[in-house]
Write a protein that holds these residues in place. Structure first.
Motif, PDB file in Angstrom:
ATOM      1  N   ASP A 324      94.779  65.018  89.847  1.00 39.39           N
ATOM      2  CA  ASP A 324      95.662  66.110  89.630  1.00 39.39           C
ATOM      3  C   ASP A 324      97.107  66.032  90.444  1.00 39.39           C
ATOM      4  O   ASP A 324      96.869  66.221  91.535  1.00 39.39           O
ATOM      5  CB  ASP A 324      94.960  67.478  89.786  1.00 39.39           C
ATOM      6  CG  ASP A 324      95.528  68.491  89.188  1.00 39.39           C
ATOM      7  OD1 ASP A 324      96.843  68.367  88.696  1.00 39.39           O
ATOM      8  OD2 ASP A 324      95.015  69.824  89.506  1.00 39.39           O
ATOM      9  N   PRO A 325      98.135  65.985  89.737  1.00 38.35           N
ATOM     10  CA  PRO A 325      99.507  66.221  90.682  1.00 38.35           C
ATOM     11  C   PRO A 325      99.603  67.293  91.391  1.00 38.35           C
ATOM     12  O   PRO A 325     100.605  67.412  92.214  1.00 38.35           O
ATOM     13  CB  PRO A 325     100.345  65.772  89.397  1.00 38.35           C
ATOM     14  CG  PRO A 325      99.808  66.264  88.451  1.00 38.35           C
ATOM     15  CD  PRO A 325      98.464  66.012  88.138  1.00 38.35           C
ATOM     16  N   HIS A 377     103.709  63.047  93.030  1.00 41.56           N
ATOM     17  CA  HIS A 377     104.476  63.652  91.973  1.00 41.56           C
ATOM     18  C   HIS A 377     104.198  63.082  90.688  1.00 41.56           C
ATOM     19  O   HIS A 377     103.826  62.035  90.706  1.00 41.56           O
ATOM     20  CB  HIS A 377     105.879  63.113  92.269  1.00 41.56           C
ATOM     21  CG  HIS A 377     107.038  63.848  91.577  1.00 41.56           C
ATOM     22  ND1 HIS A 377     107.161  63.736  90.222  1.00 41.56           N
ATOM     23  CD2 HIS A 377     108.080  64.824  91.993  1.00 41.56           C
ATOM     24  CE1 HIS A 377     108.203  64.446  89.784  1.00 41.56           C
ATOM     25  NE2 HIS A 377     108.685  65.190  90.794  1.00 41.56           N
ATOM     26  N   ALA A 378     104.154  64.031  89.677  1.00 42.17           N
ATOM     27  CA  ALA A 378     103.786  63.705  88.293  1.00 42.17           C
ATOM     28  C   ALA A 378     104.311  62.486  87.865  1.00 42.17           C
ATOM     29  O   ALA A 378     103.578  61.719  86.909  1.00 42.17           O
ATOM     30  CB  ALA A 378     103.873  64.840  87.505  1.00 42.17           C
ATOM     31  N   LEU A 379     105.638  62.360  88.143  1.00 42.66           N
ATOM     32  CA  LEU A 379     106.534  61.129  87.646  1.00 42.66           C
ATOM     33  C   LEU A 379     106.226  59.979  88.467  1.00 42.66           C
ATOM     34  O   LEU A 379     105.887  58.801  87.870  1.00 42.66           O
ATOM     35  CB  LEU A 379     107.905  61.164  87.780  1.00 42.66           C
ATOM     36  CG  LEU A 379     108.941  60.276  87.078  1.00 42.66           C
ATOM     37  CD1 LEU A 379     108.729  60.334  85.582  1.00 42.66           C
ATOM     38  CD2 LEU A 379     110.488  60.660  87.418  1.00 42.66           C
ATOM     39  N   THR A 380     105.835  60.023  89.578  1.00 40.50           N
ATOM     40  CA  THR A 380     104.989  58.870  90.368  1.00 40.50           C
ATOM     41  C   THR A 380     103.544  58.418  89.995  1.00 40.50           C
ATOM     42  O   THR A 380     103.680  57.308  89.659  1.00 40.50           O
ATOM     43  CB  THR A 380     105.096  59.432  91.822  1.00 40.50           C
ATOM     44  OG1 THR A 380     106.536  59.896  92.455  1.00 40.50           O
ATOM     45  CG2 THR A 380     104.414  58.164  92.694  1.00 40.50           C
ATOM     46  N   LEU A 397      86.422  54.234  92.004  1.00 37.72           N
ATOM     47  CA  LEU A 397      86.889  54.817  93.373  1.00 37.72           C
ATOM     48  C   LEU A 397      87.304  56.185  93.371  1.00 37.72           C
ATOM     49  O   LEU A 397      87.094  56.917  94.112  1.00 37.72           O
ATOM     50  CB  LEU A 397      88.136  53.580  93.646  1.00 37.72           C
ATOM     51  CG  LEU A 397      88.576  53.978  95.279  1.00 37.72           C
ATOM     52  CD1 LEU A 397      87.653  53.724  96.150  1.00 37.72           C
ATOM     53  CD2 LEU A 397      89.684  52.936  95.006  1.00 37.72           C
ATOM     54  N   ALA A 398      88.111  56.434  92.214  1.00 43.66           N
ATOM     55  CA  ALA A 398      88.440  57.771  91.957  1.00 43.66           C
ATOM     56  C   ALA A 398      87.398  58.748  91.882  1.00 43.66           C
ATOM     57  O   ALA A 398      87.247  59.838  92.716  1.00 43.66           O
ATOM     58  CB  ALA A 398      89.527  57.806  90.935  1.00 43.66           C
ATOM     59  N   ALA A 399      86.465  58.614  91.186  1.00 45.01           N
ATOM     60  CA  ALA A 399      85.460  59.428  90.945  1.00 45.01           C
ATOM     61  C   ALA A 399      84.661  59.579  92.302  1.00 45.01           C
ATOM     62  O   ALA A 399      83.886  60.562  92.617  1.00 45.01           O
ATOM     63  CB  ALA A 399      84.507  58.985  89.715  1.00 45.01           C
ATOM     64  N   ALA A 421      89.495  70.952  88.789  1.00 48.33           N
ATOM     65  CA  ALA A 421      90.794  70.463  88.271  1.00 48.33           C
ATOM     66  C   ALA A 421      90.981  68.957  88.309  1.00 48.33           C
ATOM     67  O   ALA A 421      91.499  68.352  87.520  1.00 48.33           O
ATOM     68  CB  ALA A 421      91.786  71.170  89.052  1.00 48.33           C
ATOM     69  N   ASN A 422      90.857  68.339  89.371  1.00 52.37           N
ATOM     70  CA  ASN A 422      90.971  67.040  89.776  1.00 52.37           C
ATOM     71  C   ASN A 422      89.979  66.083  88.714  1.00 52.37           C
ATOM     72  O   ASN A 422      90.258  65.025  88.106  1.00 52.37           O
ATOM     73  CB  ASN A 422      90.768  66.468  91.120  1.00 52.37           C
ATOM     74  CG  ASN A 422      91.957  66.820  91.834  1.00 52.37           C
ATOM     75  OD1 ASN A 422      92.721  65.934  91.900  1.00 52.37           O
ATOM     76  ND2 ASN A 422      92.047  67.969  92.217  1.00 52.37           N
TER      77      ASN A 422
END
Length: 949
Positions: A324-325, A377-380, A397-399, A421-422
């Motif tokens: 989540d940004p 940042h959302a754009l990043t 990895l993220a989970a 949220a993430n």
């Protein structure tokens, strides 16, 4: 939740000092507010901040405006709109502005929550503790419109104007500032001014690079004309310039001046740009700047690899780009570092320091650390995702990072909300890969369970239903993950309000799991446990106990005696023994379970605390309310420390504590605790949560018990309104609440209101199950209320309702039906409906002739009533004929009775009227009606003596 206190003076947080007078009366002394007040979290100032002409124009325009000074900064992503808004905040702080509000406008929930927080900070009227967020936010708007204090409200990152503009202040002496990429015409309405925020011009772009590099101690990296050419190549985009400067600063430690600096970076950028043009053409960049950020981002990754992160830099950043940004916990990076260092290929030589991935990425400008929250940042993040190759390893990895930092009890905490949220954003970005990669769905299951445990059962049902649909689509209906998703959905159907459907779904699921996974599979046993619990929640107490007792030997055989499911089943057996009428049997069954749970899990484990709670609760139901109240208070304090004061289980324990306080003889103190529980539940769960409704009901009950009938009416009315707002209201619950409202309205003296509510309850009953004898007491109560209020038409309607019931129960020829026919006819006569009365008395007489015969005293009475009604309806010949038939029957069956003589004389009166052809006067009608009402209740009349014989 603060603990109730019995001392005379206590500090209660936001409420100030409490002084207790006697038992129940409290005086709240609130300390004065200190100014300024800040709601939300404005970002800090970035390095080398560059003021721009549009910022100065905005200030000038702001000074010219009157009333609400409203500005909207608009421009593409990455142009620094948020930093310009943050500069306004810093100015407001310098000017000692009284109230500053920074609201994340990308989410309606976050925006409303921040406005509500601000309302409570300034103690806006209508925003007291316990008020729901939307109501508190509206109270803030009212406060802003009328206050003499200065204020600044910032709505950052407006993505959907409609969900923000409805919260835009309209009057006052403050300033409203918004930031957005949108340029909708509606953003200019009601005095708002759009201020376009673009990229840096050439001069400011060069100034930014020069100041950023100089402040970092590397002025030599800034050279002309390379700096001007680099600023031009980057298009003046602040975000891209930040990446470029971050790269150069980071590389200064291991590259020479010839290999680093503006000129060297420009060469690398142009080289990378040429290669990217083939895979990321300009027309694919819908925001005009995304490709440039991609280029600078990849250069930053090169620097990250050279920093000691090696080949792990890219998957680390890719994993974070899936989150989540708005932010993720800093602890995620600790997990990423642990995973990296666990891989020998990624570990640096022993002599070298171990770099933190977060520190490296932060220096490179790829992420921003703000306390314990890290944001990309959302754009990043978009640039990372668009340039990365989809990888199962990155998804894992993220989970894994989210699961690693997910505590056992985070449901009702800010951390729990952040993690959920993430998880939702990760699911959105990865789709099917979350199902096809082994182990990853566990994160989705954890998020769903957390959502339900946080008190959001309806949202949990929606979450699990989506998981079920995805599981069926990607894995098939009988895959283990799909069946687990189906179990999660069925589990939360009951708490969301549909207990019967939950029982049906769980019964079918147990069969399905037994066939697909086996009867001894742990998931099948879990489903049996949940099914038994659902049966109890649906009202089948014996079925719940039988289900748990049947499960226990299988759980012990398959899982062991100390497994969580086994011990949970033992706990449930004790609970449902109590629910089936044996409270002390429940205590006896639970105490050995508690001892074993303490040995296996410890005192702080959720199962241990649940058993402690249950033992105390059953002591209370067994009659030891004093001991139960004391034990439950101890458990509530313990739970608040372990799982948090706002956790649903903590609040439930406080509720049980209050109930036992009341039952032990202290309803006044119980109401104090219950009202605090209610306020906290509304704040945490919202006003429509089932636990909120229960609290309203208990407050209503005990308010009535202490003599506050008006308070009882208010609480039960609020509970009724809450129940009616549910997507699928429970009819039985609605009926019960209407009865309570009716009872307490009558107790408060509002008989008309009580009658109206009771009539609605009866309407609901008949719509649900049709007429039923169980409703007769309420029907008779309605007759009494309508009679007391003088509502003759209402009395008729109430008796006609009873008549409909009597035609079905006990049947067409029963004496109860005859009684109902008579009372309906008499009520019609009292309401002036003489024709209806004639019809009713005719039916009454016909029934008695059929069931009792012409010589029965009740039959004579019925004919007398019919004769009187015909006369009052103007049918004097009919009345005379009916009295003549009555007299003939009386002379045949009872010639010497006093009543026979009375009817003979009365017939003479009606014959005289027939001769005179006069209708009866109003006074005569009233006299006859009064006599009819009194018949059967005057023991000294001729009729009563005749009937007794």
């Amino acid at each position: 939740m603060s603990e109730p206190t019995s001392s005379n003076n206590a500090w209660t947080g936001d409420h100030g000092f409490v002084n207790q007078v006697g038992r129940d009366q409290h005086i709240h002394l609130t300390p004065p507010l200190s100014w300024p007040r800040v709601a939300g979290e404005p970002p800090g100032e970035v390095s080398a901040f560059q003021p721009r002409p549009e910022d100065d124009r905005a200030v000038l325009e702001h000074d010219r405006l009157t009333g609400v000074r409203s500005l909207v900064l608009t421009g593409p992503g990455g142009t620094g709109k948020t930093q310009l808004a943050a500069r306004w905040v810093r100015r407001a702080v310098e000017r000692r502005t009284d109230l500053i509000v920074w609201a994340d406008a990308s989410s309606a929930d976050a925006l409303v929550s921040t406005l509500a927080e601000a309302a409570r900070l300034v103690r806006a009227p209508g925003a007291e503790d316990g008020t729901d967020a939307a109501t508190a936010a509206r109270a803030l708007l009212t406060w802003l419109a009328g206050t003499d204090r200065s204020w600044l409200v910032v709505f950052d990152d407006i993505q959907e104007p409609d969900q923000v503009l409805c919260w835009w202040p309209e009057v006052g002496r403050g300033t409203v500032l918004g930031t957005t990429r949108r340029r909708d015409a509606k953003l200019t309405g009601k005095g708002r001014r759009l201020v376009q925020v673009g990229v840096f011009d050439a001069e400011r772009a060069r100034a930014y690079l020069r100041e950023r590099l100089t402040e970092a101690g590397h002025p030599n990296l800034y050279t002309e004309p390379a700096a001007a050419e680099l600023a031009d190549a980057l298009g003046g985009l602040p975000l891209a310039l930040g990446h470029a400067a971050g790269y150069m600063i980071h590389a200064a430690g291991h590259l020479s001046d010839e290999e680093n600096g503006c000129a060297a970076y420009l060469r690398r950028f142009r080289d990378r740009g040429l290669r990217l043009r083939e895979v990321l053409p300009p027309e694919g960049d819908t925001e005009d700047y995304g490709r440039l950020v991609d280029v600078t981002l990849l250069l930053g990754l090169d620097a990250a690899r050279q920093s000691g992160l090696g080949g792990y830099a890219e998957p680390t950043l890719q994993a974070v780009a899936l989150l989540d940004p708005s932010g993720h916990p800093r602890a995620v990076w600790d997990f990423l570092d642990e995973v990296r260092l666990a891989d020998p290929a990624q570990s640096p030589p022993a002599a070298d320091p171990v770099p933190s991935a977060l520190s490296v990425m932060h220096r490179l400008g790829l992420v921003t650390r703000d306390g314990e929250v890290v944001r990309m940042h959302a754009l990043t993040g978009r640039a990372v995702r668009e340039t990365m190759t989809e990888s199962d390893g990155v998804t894992v990895l993220a989970a894994g990072a989210l699961l690693a930092v997910w505590p056992a009890s985070a449901e009702a905490t800010a951390l729990g909300r952040t993690l959920r949220a993430n998880a939702a954003v990760l699911a959105e970005h990865t789709g099917a890969r979350l199902w096809t990669v082994a182990g990853v769905p566990e994160m989705l299951f954890r998020a769903g369970q957390d959502l339900g445990m946080a008190g959001h059962a309806a949202d949990a049902v929606t979450h699990w239903r989506r998981l079920l649909e995805s599981g069926e689509a990607h894995l098939g209906p009988d895959h283990r993950h799909t069946l687990r998703a189906r179990l999660g959905l069925a589990t939360w159907l009951g708490p969301a309000g549909d207990h019967r459907l939950a029982v049906t779904e769980l019964a079918a699921l147990v069969v399905r799991m037994s066939e697909a996974l086996g009867a001894d599979d742990e998931l099948t046993l879990t489903a049996r446990n949940v099914h038994a619990r659902a049966r109890g929640a649906a009202g089948d107490k014996p079925g719940a106990l039988a289900g748990f007792e049947a499960l226990l030997p299988d759980a012990e055989r398959v899982l062991s005696a100390d497994h969580e499911i086994t011990l949970s089943t033992r706990t449930s057996i004790g609970v449902w023994r109590g629910e089936n009428g044996d409270p002390w049997g429940a205590v006896a069954a639970l105490e050995p379970v508690l001892a074993r749970q303490r040995e296996v899990f410890g005192d702080d484990h959720p199962l241990t605390l649940t058993t402690l709670n249950n033992i105390a609760a059953w002591r209370g139901k067994g009659g030891d309310h004093v001991g139960a109240a004391a034990e439950l208070r101890t458990v509530a304090v313990h739970r608040a420390r372990v799982i948090g004061p706002d956790h649903p289980l903590t609040l439930t324990t406080w509720h049980s504590h209050a109930h036992n306080l009341a039952e032990s003889g202290d309803p006044g103190q119980a109401l104090v605790v219950l009202r605090e529980v209610l306020e906290n539940r509304i704040r945490v769960f919202g006003p429509d949560h089932p636990d909120v409704l229960i609290a309203h009901c208990d407050i209503g009950h005990w308010s009535g018990q202490v003599g506050d009938a008006a308070g009882a009416v208010e609480s039960f009315t609020t509970a009724l309104e809450t129940a009616l707002r549910r997507p699928r209201p429970d009819p039985l619950e609605i009926i019960g609440l209407r009865r309570q409202v009716a009872d307490w309205r009558a107790g408060a003296g509002d008989l008309a209101g009580a009658a109206t509510e009771l009539e609605r309850a009866l309407d609901d009953c008949e719509e649900l199950v049709g007429p039923h004898p169980e409703f007769l007491p309420d029907m008779l109560g309605l007759v009494g209320l309508r009679t007391e209020t003088g509502d003759a038409a209402g009395v008729v309607a109430a008796w006609e309702r009873i008549l409909r019931l009597r035609r079905l129960f006990p049947g067409p020829d029963h004496e109860d039906l005859a009684d109902a026919l008579q009372r309906v006819a008499a009520a019609r006569l009292g309401a002036g409906d003489t024709a209806g009365a004639v019809a009713g008395f005719t039916q009454h007489l016909d029934l008695l002739l059929r069931t009792r015969g012409p010589g029965d005293p009740l039959t004579h009475f019925a004919r007398n009533n019919l004769a009187e009604a015909r006369g009052l309806d103007g049918d004097i010949p009919g009345a005379v004929a009916e009295f003549e038939r009555l007299l003939a029957e009386l002379e045949r069956w009872h010639p010497d009775e006093e009543f026979t003589a009375f009817i003979r004389k009365h017939l003479g009166t009606w014959r005289a009227r027939l001769r005179d052809s006069r209708r009866p006067s109003g006074s005569l009608l009233r006299r006859v009606w009064s006599r009819l009402r009194a018949v059967g209740n005057l023991p000294r009349t001729a009729w009563s003596r005749f009937r007794a014989r």
